[in-house]
Design a protein around this motif. Structure first.
Motif, PDB file in Angstrom:
ATOM      1  N   ILE A  35       0.841  -1.204   0.000  1.00  0.00           N
ATOM      2  CA  ILE A  35       0.000   0.000   0.000  1.00  0.00           C
ATOM      3  C   ILE A  35       0.872   1.249   0.000  1.00  0.00           C
ATOM      4  O   ILE A  35       0.620   2.196  -0.748  1.00  0.00           O
ATOM      5  N   MET A  36       1.917   1.256   0.841  1.00  0.00           N
ATOM      6  CA  MET A  36       2.774   2.431   0.977  1.00  0.00           C
ATOM      7  C   MET A  36       3.497   2.750  -0.330  1.00  0.00           C
ATOM      8  O   MET A  36       3.733   3.922  -0.630  1.00  0.00           O
ATOM      9  N   SER A  37       3.860   1.731  -1.077  1.00  0.00           N
ATOM     10  CA  SER A  37       4.583   1.989  -2.327  1.00  0.00           C
ATOM     11  C   SER A  37       3.672   2.547  -3.418  1.00  0.00           C
ATOM     12  O   SER A  37       4.147   3.102  -4.394  1.00  0.00           O
ATOM     13  N   GLU A  38       2.360   2.404  -3.226  1.00  0.00           N
ATOM     14  CA  GLU A  38       1.404   2.848  -4.239  1.00  0.00           C
ATOM     15  C   GLU A  38       0.784   4.214  -3.956  1.00  0.00           C
ATOM     16  O   GLU A  38       0.067   4.747  -4.792  1.00  0.00           O
ATOM     17  N   VAL A  39       1.017   4.767  -2.761  1.00  0.00           N
ATOM     18  CA  VAL A  39       0.379   6.041  -2.410  1.00  0.00           C
ATOM     19  C   VAL A  39       1.410   7.156  -2.324  1.00  0.00           C
ATOM     20  O   VAL A  39       2.602   6.907  -2.167  1.00  0.00           O
ATOM     21  N   VAL A  40       0.926   8.393  -2.414  1.00  0.00           N
ATOM     22  CA  VAL A  40       1.814   9.544  -2.264  1.00  0.00           C
ATOM     23  C   VAL A  40       2.221   9.664  -0.798  1.00  0.00           C
ATOM     24  O   VAL A  40       1.542   9.150   0.088  1.00  0.00           O
ATOM     25  N   TRP A  41       3.304  10.381  -0.544  1.00  0.00           N
ATOM     26  CA  TRP A  41       3.870  10.429   0.798  1.00  0.00           C
ATOM     27  C   TRP A  41       2.902  10.989   1.840  1.00  0.00           C
ATOM     28  O   TRP A  41       2.910  10.543   2.987  1.00  0.00           O
ATOM     29  N   SER A  42       2.024  11.921   1.457  1.00  0.00           N
ATOM     30  CA  SER A  42       1.096  12.505   2.433  1.00  0.00           C
ATOM     31  C   SER A  42       0.071  11.474   2.907  1.00  0.00           C
ATOM     32  O   SER A  42      -0.229  11.393   4.102  1.00  0.00           O
ATOM     33  N   ILE A  43      -0.429  10.663   1.994  1.00  0.00           N
ATOM     34  CA  ILE A  43      -1.346   9.579   2.371  1.00  0.00           C
ATOM     35  C   ILE A  43      -0.577   8.537   3.179  1.00  0.00           C
ATOM     36  O   ILE A  43      -1.090   7.994   4.157  1.00  0.00           O
ATOM     37  N   GLY A  44       0.664   8.280   2.791  1.00  0.00           N
ATOM     38  CA  GLY A  44       1.511   7.348   3.533  1.00  0.00           C
ATOM     39  C   GLY A  44       1.717   7.793   4.974  1.00  0.00           C
ATOM     40  O   GLY A  44       1.708   6.981   5.902  1.00  0.00           O
ATOM     41  N   LEU A  45       1.878   9.090   5.156  1.00  0.00           N
ATOM     42  CA  LEU A  45       2.051   9.638   6.497  1.00  0.00           C
ATOM     43  C   LEU A  45       0.785   9.428   7.335  1.00  0.00           C
ATOM     44  O   LEU A  45       0.862   9.053   8.512  1.00  0.00           O
ATOM     45  N   ILE A  46      -0.370   9.624   6.714  1.00  0.00           N
ATOM     46  CA  ILE A  46      -1.642   9.374   7.416  1.00  0.00           C
ATOM     47  C   ILE A  46      -1.748   7.906   7.804  1.00  0.00           C
ATOM     48  O   ILE A  46      -2.158   7.571   8.919  1.00  0.00           O
ATOM     49  N   ILE A  47      -1.350   7.011   6.898  1.00  0.00           N
ATOM     50  CA  ILE A  47      -1.380   5.572   7.183  1.00  0.00           C
ATOM     51  C   ILE A  47      -0.464   5.250   8.360  1.00  0.00           C
ATOM     52  O   ILE A  47      -0.833   4.459   9.239  1.00  0.00           O
ATOM     53  N   VAL A  48       0.715   5.870   8.414  1.00  0.00           N
ATOM     54  CA  VAL A  48       1.641   5.650   9.529  1.00  0.00           C
ATOM     55  C   VAL A  48       0.964   6.018  10.845  1.00  0.00           C
ATOM     56  O   VAL A  48       1.007   5.262  11.819  1.00  0.00           O
ATOM     57  N   PHE A  49       0.310   7.183  10.882  1.00  0.00           N
ATOM     58  CA  PHE A  49      -0.333   7.630  12.116  1.00  0.00           C
ATOM     59  C   PHE A  49      -1.536   6.759  12.490  1.00  0.00           C
ATOM     60  O   PHE A  49      -1.794   6.528  13.669  1.00  0.00           O
ATOM     61  N   VAL A  50      -2.245   6.241  11.498  1.00  0.00           N
ATOM     62  CA  VAL A  50      -3.350   5.317  11.778  1.00  0.00           C
ATOM     63  C   VAL A  50      -2.803   4.027  12.407  1.00  0.00           C
ATOM     64  O   VAL A  50      -3.367   3.517  13.384  1.00  0.00           O
ATOM     65  N   ILE A  51      -1.703   3.516  11.875  1.00  0.00           N
ATOM     66  CA  ILE A  51      -1.079   2.316  12.435  1.00  0.00           C
ATOM     67  C   ILE A  51      -0.647   2.568  13.881  1.00  0.00           C
ATOM     68  O   ILE A  51      -0.857   1.731  14.758  1.00  0.00           O
ATOM     69  N   VAL A  52      -0.070   3.739  14.135  1.00  0.00           N
ATOM     70  CA  VAL A  52       0.346   4.094  15.502  1.00  0.00           C
ATOM     71  C   VAL A  52      -0.869   4.139  16.426  1.00  0.00           C
ATOM     72  O   VAL A  52      -0.837   3.602  17.536  1.00  0.00           O
ATOM     73  N   LEU A  53      -1.949   4.756  15.970  1.00  0.00           N
ATOM     74  CA  LEU A  53      -3.156   4.858  16.797  1.00  0.00           C
ATOM     75  C   LEU A  53      -3.782   3.491  17.072  1.00  0.00           C
ATOM     76  O   LEU A  53      -4.338   3.268  18.155  1.00  0.00           O
ATOM     77  N   VAL A  70      15.121  11.079  11.047  1.00  0.00           N
ATOM     78  CA  VAL A  70      15.218  11.324  12.490  1.00  0.00           C
ATOM     79  C   VAL A  70      13.971  12.060  12.983  1.00  0.00           C
ATOM     80  O   VAL A  70      13.389  11.721  14.017  1.00  0.00           O
ATOM     81  N   LEU A  71      13.543  13.066  12.219  1.00  0.00           N
ATOM     82  CA  LEU A  71      12.379  13.858  12.610  1.00  0.00           C
ATOM     83  C   LEU A  71      11.109  13.002  12.654  1.00  0.00           C
ATOM     84  O   LEU A  71      10.365  13.015  13.644  1.00  0.00           O
ATOM     85  N   LEU A  72      10.863  12.233  11.591  1.00  0.00           N
ATOM     86  CA  LEU A  72       9.654  11.412  11.534  1.00  0.00           C
ATOM     87  C   LEU A  72       9.685  10.308  12.588  1.00  0.00           C
ATOM     88  O   LEU A  72       8.681  10.045  13.249  1.00  0.00           O
ATOM     89  N   THR A  73      10.837   9.679  12.764  1.00  0.00           N
ATOM     90  CA  THR A  73      10.962   8.632  13.779  1.00  0.00           C
ATOM     91  C   THR A  73      10.682   9.200  15.166  1.00  0.00           C
ATOM     92  O   THR A  73       9.999   8.572  15.982  1.00  0.00           O
ATOM     93  N   SER A  74      11.192  10.390  15.435  1.00  0.00           N
ATOM     94  CA  SER A  74      10.980  11.034  16.740  1.00  0.00           C
ATOM     95  C   SER A  74       9.510  11.378  16.957  1.00  0.00           C
ATOM     96  O   SER A  74       8.977  11.190  18.050  1.00  0.00           O
ATOM     97  N   ILE A  75       8.858  11.873  15.915  1.00  0.00           N
ATOM     98  CA  ILE A  75       7.433  12.213  16.025  1.00  0.00           C
ATOM     99  C   ILE A  75       6.602  10.951  16.267  1.00  0.00           C
ATOM    100  O   ILE A  75       5.734  10.926  17.144  1.00  0.00           O
ATOM    101  N   VAL A  76       6.872   9.898  15.503  1.00  0.00           N
ATOM    102  CA  VAL A  76       6.142   8.642  15.661  1.00  0.00           C
ATOM    103  C   VAL A  76       6.369   8.074  17.060  1.00  0.00           C
ATOM    104  O   VAL A  76       5.417   7.635  17.730  1.00  0.00           O
ATOM    105  N   ALA A  77       7.600   8.104  17.543  1.00  0.00           N
ATOM    106  CA  ALA A  77       7.901   7.592  18.884  1.00  0.00           C
ATOM    107  C   ALA A  77       7.188   8.407  19.953  1.00  0.00           C
ATOM    108  O   ALA A  77       6.623   7.848  20.905  1.00  0.00           O
ATOM    109  N   ALA A  78       7.203   9.730  19.796  1.00  0.00           N
ATOM    110  CA  ALA A  78       6.544  10.602  20.783  1.00  0.00           C
ATOM    111  C   ALA A  78       5.040  10.357  20.823  1.00  0.00           C
ATOM    112  O   ALA A  78       4.445  10.276  21.907  1.00  0.00           O
TER     113      ALA A  78
END
Length: 192
Positions: free
Chosen positions: A33-51, A140-148
């Motif tokens: 899924i991540m390879s098929e979507v633009v980075w902004s949608i990918g970022l939303i998917i990352v945050f959904v997985i975290v939630l 580093v920035l994205l990893t830190s945000i996801v971890a936080a």
């Protein structure tokens, strides 16, 4: 060997196999899924997985903190979800292990992998290759945000899980009841 030890070993091995299969499935699905979507949608998917990981961590904690007594009266009155809540609380060790360890840990791993894909997409979009200073900074920035968000969300979730465990488990009981009665999917073991 004691029956409880045998049961625990069997549960641990079953959980390990389920985790292996689910991790493989989630990794394949999220990567494709991540390879098929633009980075902004990918970022939303990352945050959904975290939630999802945060929510399941809260459910696992709530199952260990909840008291069975309020649900007996509800179950006697045939309140939807009360019987399932009792089963969840009686199997709190297994329920918490599944929610916290299986789903929670898989979410953490998959969100890390998905974050890496987003970082590469952004770096490539900006014309910087792998290993560039920009790519490392974004990583580093994205990893830190996801971890936080993960750690902060789990801390907040633990507060609600402990202080509102009855409400949380009752909600889960209702959802499980709906899944088992409407979709005919067995989620919980039989109440003994």
């Amino acid at each position: 060997m004691k029956p409880q030890v045998k049961r625990s070993i069997k549960f641990s091995l079953t959980t390990a196999v389920i985790t292996f299969v689910l991790a493989a499935i989630f990794s394949i699905v999220s990567s494709s899924i991540m390879s098929e979507v633009v980075w902004s949608i990918g970022l939303i998917i990352v945050f959904v997985i975290v939630l999802i990981g945060v929510a399941f961590d809260m459910l696992g904690i709530a199952s260990t903190a909840a008291d069975e007594a309020p649900f007996h009266a509800m179950a006697a009155e045939k309140v939807t979800g009360a019987k399932e809540a009792v089963i969840i609380i009686r199997n709190a060790d297994r329920f918490a292990s599944f929610c916290n360890d299986v789903i929670g840990d898989i979410s953490g791993i998959v969100s890390g992998t998905a974050s890496a894909v987003v970082v590469l997409q952004v770096a490539n979009l900006l014309g910087h290759g792998e290993g560039s200073t920009l790519q490392i900074t974004i990583s580093v920035l994205l990893t830190s945000i996801v971890a936080a968000i993960t750690v902060g969300g789990k801390a907040l979730g633990k507060y609600f899980a402990i202080h509102s465990s009855t409400k949380v488990i009752f909600f889960v009981g209702k959802v499980v009841s709906l899944i088992e009665t409407r979709l005919k999917i067995k989620v919980l073991p039989k109440n003994k």
